[in-house]
Design a protein around this motif. Structure first.
Motif, mmCIF file in Angstrom:
data_model
loop_
_atom_site.group_PDB
_atom_site.id
_atom_site.type_symbol
_atom_site.label_atom_id
_atom_site.label_comp_id
_atom_site.label_asym_id
_atom_site.label_seq_id
_atom_site.Cartn_x
_atom_site.Cartn_y
_atom_site.Cartn_z
ATOM 1 N N LEU A 134 0.810 -1.226 0.000
ATOM 2 C CA LEU A 134 0.000 0.000 0.000
ATOM 3 C C LEU A 134 0.842 1.275 0.000
ATOM 4 O O LEU A 134 0.294 2.368 -0.095
ATOM 5 C CB LEU A 134 -0.960 0.007 1.193
ATOM 6 C CG LEU A 134 -2.031 -1.084 1.171
ATOM 7 C CD1 LEU A 134 -2.851 -1.026 2.449
ATOM 8 C CD2 LEU A 134 -2.909 -0.965 -0.058
ATOM 9 N N GLN A 135 2.151 1.141 0.109
ATOM 10 C CA GLN A 135 3.018 2.320 0.127
ATOM 11 C C GLN A 135 2.945 3.056 -1.205
ATOM 12 O O GLN A 135 2.757 2.444 -2.250
ATOM 13 C CB GLN A 135 4.472 1.913 0.405
ATOM 14 C CG GLN A 135 4.700 1.346 1.781
ATOM 15 C CD GLN A 135 4.326 2.308 2.889
ATOM 16 O OE1 GLN A 135 4.746 3.450 2.909
ATOM 17 N NE2 GLN A 135 3.503 1.836 3.811
ATOM 18 N N PRO A 136 3.102 4.380 -1.178
ATOM 19 C CA PRO A 136 3.132 5.144 -2.436
ATOM 20 C C PRO A 136 4.207 4.584 -3.373
ATOM 21 O O PRO A 136 5.273 4.179 -2.925
ATOM 22 C CB PRO A 136 3.488 6.561 -1.981
ATOM 23 C CG PRO A 136 3.042 6.626 -0.554
ATOM 24 C CD PRO A 136 3.238 5.228 -0.009
ATOM 25 N N GLY A 137 3.865 4.529 -4.634
ATOM 26 C CA GLY A 137 4.795 4.014 -5.632
ATOM 27 C C GLY A 137 4.675 2.524 -5.875
ATOM 28 O O GLY A 137 5.351 1.982 -6.740
ATOM 29 N N SER A 138 3.799 1.839 -5.122
ATOM 30 C CA SER A 138 3.624 0.405 -5.352
ATOM 31 C C SER A 138 2.824 0.197 -6.637
ATOM 32 O O SER A 138 2.323 1.143 -7.235
ATOM 33 C CB SER A 138 2.896 -0.250 -4.177
ATOM 34 O OG SER A 138 1.501 -0.012 -4.264
ATOM 35 N N GLN A 139 2.659 -1.057 -7.008
ATOM 36 C CA GLN A 139 1.913 -1.380 -8.218
ATOM 37 C C GLN A 139 0.441 -1.646 -7.934
ATOM 38 O O GLN A 139 -0.237 -2.271 -8.742
ATOM 39 C CB GLN A 139 2.537 -2.590 -8.904
ATOM 40 C CG GLN A 139 3.935 -2.332 -9.390
ATOM 41 C CD GLN A 139 4.533 -3.560 -10.050
ATOM 42 O OE1 GLN A 139 4.008 -4.652 -9.951
ATOM 43 N NE2 GLN A 139 5.643 -3.379 -10.723
ATOM 44 N N ARG A 140 -0.083 -1.163 -6.813
ATOM 45 C CA ARG A 140 -1.464 -1.469 -6.435
ATOM 46 C C ARG A 140 -2.425 -1.212 -7.577
ATOM 47 O O ARG A 140 -3.113 -2.095 -8.034
ATOM 48 C CB ARG A 140 -1.873 -0.673 -5.201
ATOM 49 C CG ARG A 140 -3.304 -0.936 -4.794
ATOM 50 C CD ARG A 140 -3.668 -0.280 -3.472
ATOM 51 N NE ARG A 140 -5.093 -0.241 -3.361
ATOM 52 C CZ ARG A 140 -5.816 0.868 -3.368
ATOM 53 N NH1 ARG A 140 -5.242 2.042 -3.439
ATOM 54 N NH2 ARG A 140 -7.118 0.807 -3.294
ATOM 55 N N ARG A 141 -2.521 -0.001 -8.024
ATOM 56 C CA ARG A 141 -3.327 0.344 -9.193
ATOM 57 C C ARG A 141 -3.185 1.824 -9.449
ATOM 58 O O ARG A 141 -2.845 2.603 -8.567
ATOM 59 C CB ARG A 141 -4.774 -0.062 -9.050
ATOM 60 C CG ARG A 141 -5.613 0.800 -8.116
ATOM 61 C CD ARG A 141 -7.047 0.304 -8.124
ATOM 62 N NE ARG A 141 -7.902 1.203 -7.430
ATOM 63 C CZ ARG A 141 -8.521 2.231 -7.991
ATOM 64 N NH1 ARG A 141 -8.374 2.494 -9.258
ATOM 65 N NH2 ARG A 141 -9.296 3.025 -7.286
#
Length: 162
Positions: free
Chosen positions: A142-149
């Motif tokens: 969930l950290q900024p810059g992750s590939q979540r969406r």
């Protein structure tokens, strides 16, 4: 398509069920799997509304937003709030993290992007969100810059509409 364990899998639910089973996120027995499937399928209905919302026409955007929030707060979230209360555990099913927990968390996070106060009437879901979001692997994801969406930009929306 996902290539995993020398297999080529298609269909989102088949892929997710396989991964959940492989990583012990699919319950300890058939009864837990049935509950997990039930919660996941219900949540997928809400997710569909959330995912289609950015593609609403300008004329329908306000109506679709109201319907999305209404369904979340009057249909889906009360059910999960009650499940957490009645079950008395940190998770929706059993006593360990399951695919249902991850799916409900994702729905909460997606709808909060449009309406940050959507959980204001659901204290157990607020605590659930905080608890699941702070599990190390989920917290990292969930950290900024992750590939979540990523949010669809105007160009993507127009491309998909045409």
């Amino acid at each position: 398509m996902v290539e995993i364990d020398e297999m080529k899998l298609v269909q989102t639910r088949a892929i997710l069920n396989y991964i959940a089973g492989k990583h012990n996120l699919y319950g300890k027995d058939i009864k837990e799997r049935a509950l997990i499937d039930m919660y996941v399928e219900g949540t997928m209905d809400l997710n569909e509304m959330i995912m289609l919302y950015p593609f609403s026409s300008p004329e329908e955007k306000e109506k679709n937003f109201a319907l999305m929030i209404q369904r979340a707060t009057n249909r889906y979230f009360p059910v999960y709030e009650k499940v957490l209360k009645d079950h008395g555990q940190d998770f929706l099913v059993g006593n360990q993290l399951s695919r249902a927990d991850v799916q409900v968390l994702e729905s909460i996070l997606m709808i909060e992007e449009y309406e940050p106060t959507v959980l204001s009437e659901f204290p157990l879901l607020q605590a659930f969100k905080a608890r699941i979001s702070n599990l190390p692997t989920i917290k990292k994801f969930l950290q900024p810059g992750s590939q979540r969406r990523t949010e669809p930009d105007d160009r993507i929306v127009e491309t998909l509409k045409s």
